[in-house]
Design a protein around this motif. Structure first.
Motif, mmCIF file in Angstrom:
data_model
loop_
_atom_site.group_PDB
_atom_site.id
_atom_site.type_symbol
_atom_site.label_atom_id
_atom_site.label_comp_id
_atom_site.label_asym_id
_atom_site.label_seq_id
_atom_site.Cartn_x
_atom_site.Cartn_y
_atom_site.Cartn_z
ATOM 1 N N VAL A 159 39.018 43.874 51.324
ATOM 2 C CA VAL A 159 37.644 44.198 50.767
ATOM 3 C C VAL A 159 36.634 43.056 50.564
ATOM 4 O O VAL A 159 37.062 42.140 49.900
ATOM 5 C CB VAL A 159 37.798 45.290 49.533
ATOM 6 C CG1 VAL A 159 36.322 45.708 49.477
ATOM 7 C CG2 VAL A 159 38.728 46.269 49.777
ATOM 8 N N ASN A 160 35.443 43.067 51.072
ATOM 9 C CA ASN A 160 34.574 42.186 50.892
ATOM 10 C C ASN A 160 33.213 42.740 50.193
ATOM 11 O O ASN A 160 33.055 43.983 50.460
ATOM 12 C CB ASN A 160 34.146 41.304 51.932
ATOM 13 C CG ASN A 160 35.142 40.788 52.696
ATOM 14 O OD1 ASN A 160 35.610 39.489 52.515
ATOM 15 N ND2 ASN A 160 35.781 41.165 53.757
ATOM 16 N N VAL A 161 32.547 41.916 49.387
ATOM 17 C CA VAL A 161 31.414 42.280 48.853
ATOM 18 C C VAL A 161 30.484 42.971 49.885
ATOM 19 O O VAL A 161 30.414 42.267 50.982
ATOM 20 C CB VAL A 161 30.602 41.299 48.181
ATOM 21 C CG1 VAL A 161 30.088 40.210 48.946
ATOM 22 C CG2 VAL A 161 29.468 41.833 47.195
ATOM 23 N N THR A 162 29.470 43.973 49.586
ATOM 24 C CA THR A 162 28.942 44.643 50.491
ATOM 25 C C THR A 162 29.075 45.501 51.522
ATOM 26 O O THR A 162 28.604 46.307 52.443
ATOM 27 C CB THR A 162 27.666 43.523 51.123
ATOM 28 O OG1 THR A 162 28.113 42.940 52.190
ATOM 29 C CG2 THR A 162 26.932 42.782 49.974
ATOM 30 N N ASP A 163 30.789 45.504 51.537
ATOM 31 C CA ASP A 163 31.509 46.564 52.464
ATOM 32 C C ASP A 163 31.067 47.757 51.876
ATOM 33 O O ASP A 163 30.669 47.933 50.666
ATOM 34 C CB ASP A 163 32.760 46.297 52.211
ATOM 35 C CG ASP A 163 33.497 45.358 53.014
ATOM 36 O OD1 ASP A 163 32.824 44.698 53.692
ATOM 37 O OD2 ASP A 163 34.762 45.337 52.941
ATOM 38 N N GLN A 186 30.245 46.211 45.167
ATOM 39 C CA GLN A 186 29.665 45.276 44.410
ATOM 40 C C GLN A 186 30.745 44.011 43.929
ATOM 41 O O GLN A 186 30.311 43.105 44.339
ATOM 42 C CB GLN A 186 28.840 45.775 43.158
ATOM 43 C CG GLN A 186 27.647 46.522 43.497
ATOM 44 C CD GLN A 186 26.848 46.903 42.266
ATOM 45 O OE1 GLN A 186 27.296 47.006 41.088
ATOM 46 N NE2 GLN A 186 25.603 47.176 42.342
ATOM 47 N N LYS A 187 31.364 44.253 43.238
ATOM 48 C CA LYS A 187 32.426 43.291 42.679
ATOM 49 C C LYS A 187 33.647 43.777 41.897
ATOM 50 O O LYS A 187 33.765 45.142 41.668
ATOM 51 C CB LYS A 187 31.872 42.417 42.013
ATOM 52 C CG LYS A 187 30.938 42.915 40.921
ATOM 53 C CD LYS A 187 30.140 42.043 39.927
ATOM 54 C CE LYS A 187 29.257 42.943 38.978
ATOM 55 N NZ LYS A 187 28.241 41.988 38.082
ATOM 56 N N PHE A 195 39.934 47.075 38.490
ATOM 57 C CA PHE A 195 39.134 47.992 38.776
ATOM 58 C C PHE A 195 37.896 47.557 39.301
ATOM 59 O O PHE A 195 37.461 46.047 39.316
ATOM 60 C CB PHE A 195 38.469 48.490 37.185
ATOM 61 C CG PHE A 195 39.433 49.177 36.461
ATOM 62 C CD1 PHE A 195 39.432 50.463 36.581
ATOM 63 C CD2 PHE A 195 40.001 48.480 35.632
ATOM 64 C CE1 PHE A 195 40.285 51.409 35.594
ATOM 65 C CE2 PHE A 195 40.873 49.369 34.824
ATOM 66 C CZ PHE A 195 41.296 50.475 34.930
ATOM 67 N N ILE A 196 37.260 48.062 40.663
ATOM 68 C CA ILE A 196 36.211 47.605 41.284
ATOM 69 C C ILE A 196 35.004 48.475 41.153
ATOM 70 O O ILE A 196 34.946 49.656 40.565
ATOM 71 C CB ILE A 196 36.571 47.828 42.920
ATOM 72 C CG1 ILE A 196 37.025 49.353 43.046
ATOM 73 C CG2 ILE A 196 37.815 47.129 43.247
ATOM 74 C CD1 ILE A 196 37.234 49.970 44.721
ATOM 75 N N LEU A 197 33.968 47.769 41.305
ATOM 76 C CA LEU A 197 32.690 48.383 41.210
ATOM 77 C C LEU A 197 31.773 48.567 42.408
ATOM 78 O O LEU A 197 31.760 47.732 43.462
ATOM 79 C CB LEU A 197 31.787 47.631 40.110
ATOM 80 C CG LEU A 197 32.342 47.281 38.838
ATOM 81 C CD1 LEU A 197 31.577 46.259 38.047
ATOM 82 C CD2 LEU A 197 32.469 48.501 37.888
ATOM 83 N N TYR A 198 31.092 49.687 42.539
ATOM 84 C CA TYR A 198 30.247 50.327 43.830
ATOM 85 C C TYR A 198 29.027 51.069 43.577
ATOM 86 O O TYR A 198 29.128 51.461 42.557
ATOM 87 C CB TYR A 198 31.239 50.676 44.794
ATOM 88 C CG TYR A 198 32.098 51.576 44.020
ATOM 89 C CD1 TYR A 198 31.920 53.211 43.869
ATOM 90 C CD2 TYR A 198 33.499 51.344 43.622
ATOM 91 C CE1 TYR A 198 32.740 53.874 43.298
ATOM 92 C CE2 TYR A 198 34.226 52.055 42.901
ATOM 93 C CZ TYR A 198 33.903 53.446 42.791
ATOM 94 O OH TYR A 198 34.871 54.482 41.965
ATOM 95 N N THR A 199 28.263 51.179 44.486
ATOM 96 C CA THR A 199 27.098 51.828 44.031
ATOM 97 C C THR A 199 27.104 53.393 44.816
ATOM 98 O O THR A 199 26.177 54.019 44.840
ATOM 99 C CB THR A 199 25.783 51.142 44.891
ATOM 100 O OG1 THR A 199 26.119 51.108 46.211
ATOM 101 C CG2 THR A 199 25.515 49.742 44.402
ATOM 102 N N PRO A 281 35.526 39.576 46.399
ATOM 103 C CA PRO A 281 34.245 40.061 46.155
ATOM 104 C C PRO A 281 33.398 38.844 45.710
ATOM 105 O O PRO A 281 33.696 37.894 44.881
ATOM 106 C CB PRO A 281 34.497 40.803 44.605
ATOM 107 C CG PRO A 281 35.563 40.387 44.016
ATOM 108 C CD PRO A 281 36.505 39.816 45.277
ATOM 109 N N LEU A 282 32.323 38.556 46.188
ATOM 110 C CA LEU A 282 31.364 37.274 46.004
ATOM 111 C C LEU A 282 30.482 37.904 45.090
ATOM 112 O O LEU A 282 30.313 38.806 44.881
ATOM 113 C CB LEU A 282 30.697 36.886 47.139
ATOM 114 C CG LEU A 282 31.345 36.568 48.312
ATOM 115 C CD1 LEU A 282 30.346 36.045 49.600
ATOM 116 C CD2 LEU A 282 32.199 35.260 48.132
#
Length: 331
Positions: A159-163, A186-187, A195-199, A281-282
């Motif tokens: 998984v990469n940032v902005t995916d 996001q990261k 835990f992962i964060l996303y919009t 995550p960048l």
């Protein structure tokens, strides 16, 4: 006929002039920003994954869950904190609307925690067997995955940032919906790498929903709102599927039927996943500073690193420094 052809040609000439007047070009088609073109198969795959997602009807509300094998359901610990809660729930598959907005008939299943139940409060996930229906007033065994399919656990994805992260859910305890817009990873949560964060949008009732990438691979398990800035939430949060798999690998062999469950999930014999190298995550910012003196000595700093960083730096007699630094970054 000739008059019609001349009229059509004249209209096309006028149209070309109009488009050119606005800076357009009939001979070119372009991507505007990132490439957002997807195969139509993306929608077909979404429909197939949606079949695996269920509405969990609870005495005091509802949530979401999904099949990770033919009869194993994954959801949150705060949905099923114990086997008694799971035993009292209804698991509704195909709790959807049709293309005309009409309610579709749905199938009602029931959990069977006596066959298997596990929960982890820290990672906020629960796994339970779902293999019962009611026929003629009594429980009968039935395997939901035979009709619904399931989402396999995949330890090999990245998984990469902005995916884009897509969530199929029952927001507001409504019939099934999907979030596939403005849905960026996001990261990792800087306070806890599990835990992962996303919009991606969610609402209450989405707890226990699957988080997919655009290849419809399982990335995580949604569970709550994420970070808040000035009293406003700026993202949502889920549990990384890598953390869940690692916990299963560590814990299930000590449980009755646990080894068989790992086999059923396709992760028996799997080694623990190194989360820091599985997720990439960048962050927002970072820096590399390098200097050299006229004796060939070098010095420098790398800030914001996370994970292994390797590299080599050299300096010449004039104090010029050069080199490379590679690694996994989190700022």
């Amino acid at each position: 006929m000739q008059q019609l052809i001349r009229k059509t040609t004249l209209e096309m000439d006028q149209r070309r002039k109009l488009i050119k007047g606005f800076g357009g070009d009939l001979n070119n088609e372009v991507l505007i920003g990132p490439n957002e073109l997807l195969s139509v198969a993306f929608l077909e795959a979404a429909v197939e994954k949606a079949k695996t997602v269920s509405f969990i009807k609870l005495p005091n509300g509802g949530a979401s869950g999904f099949l990770i094998s033919n009869d194993l359901l994954l959801t949150n610990n705060h949905v099923f904190p114990d086997s008694k809660t799971a035993d009292e729930a209804e698991i509704n598959f195909n709790f959807d609307n049709d293309i005309h907005g009409n309610a579709k008939p749905y199938s009602v299943y029931f959990c069977n925690p006596n066959d298997f139940f596990y929960t982890n409060e820290q990672l906020d996930y629960s796994v339970v067997k779902v293999n019962r229906i009611i026929q003629n007033g009594s429980f009968q065994r039935s395997i939901p995955g035979n009709a619904q399919g399931f989402t396999p656990l995949s330890p090999k994805l990245s998984v990469n940032v902005t995916d884009n992260l897509n969530i199929i859910q029952h927001p507001g305890m409504r019939r099934k919906e999907i979030a596939i817009r403005n849905n960026f990873f996001q990261k990792i949560n800087p306070n806890d790498h599990n835990f992962i964060l996303y919009t991606t949008d969610t609402e209450p009732g989405a707890s226990g929903s699957p988080i997919y990438n655009d290849n419809w691979e399982l990335v995580g398990l949604h569970h709550a709102a994420g970070q808040s800035i000035n009293g406003k939430f700026v993202n949502n949060e889920g549990i990384s599927i890598f953390s869940i798999i690692n916990d299963m690998i560590k814990t299930f062999p000590t449980m009755p039927n646990g080894v068989e469950i790992l086999q059923e999930l396709g992760i028996k014999g799997l080694r623990e996943i190194e989360i820091d190298s599985a997720l990439y995550p960048l962050g927002e910012s970072g820096s590399v500073s390098v200097s050299g003196d006229n004796r060939g000595n070098t010095s420098g700093t790398v800030t914001g690193t996370w994970g292994p960083v390797t590299g080599s730096i050299t300096a010449d007699s004039r104090g010029n420094a050069s080199g490379t630094v590679t690694g996994t970054w989190r700022f």
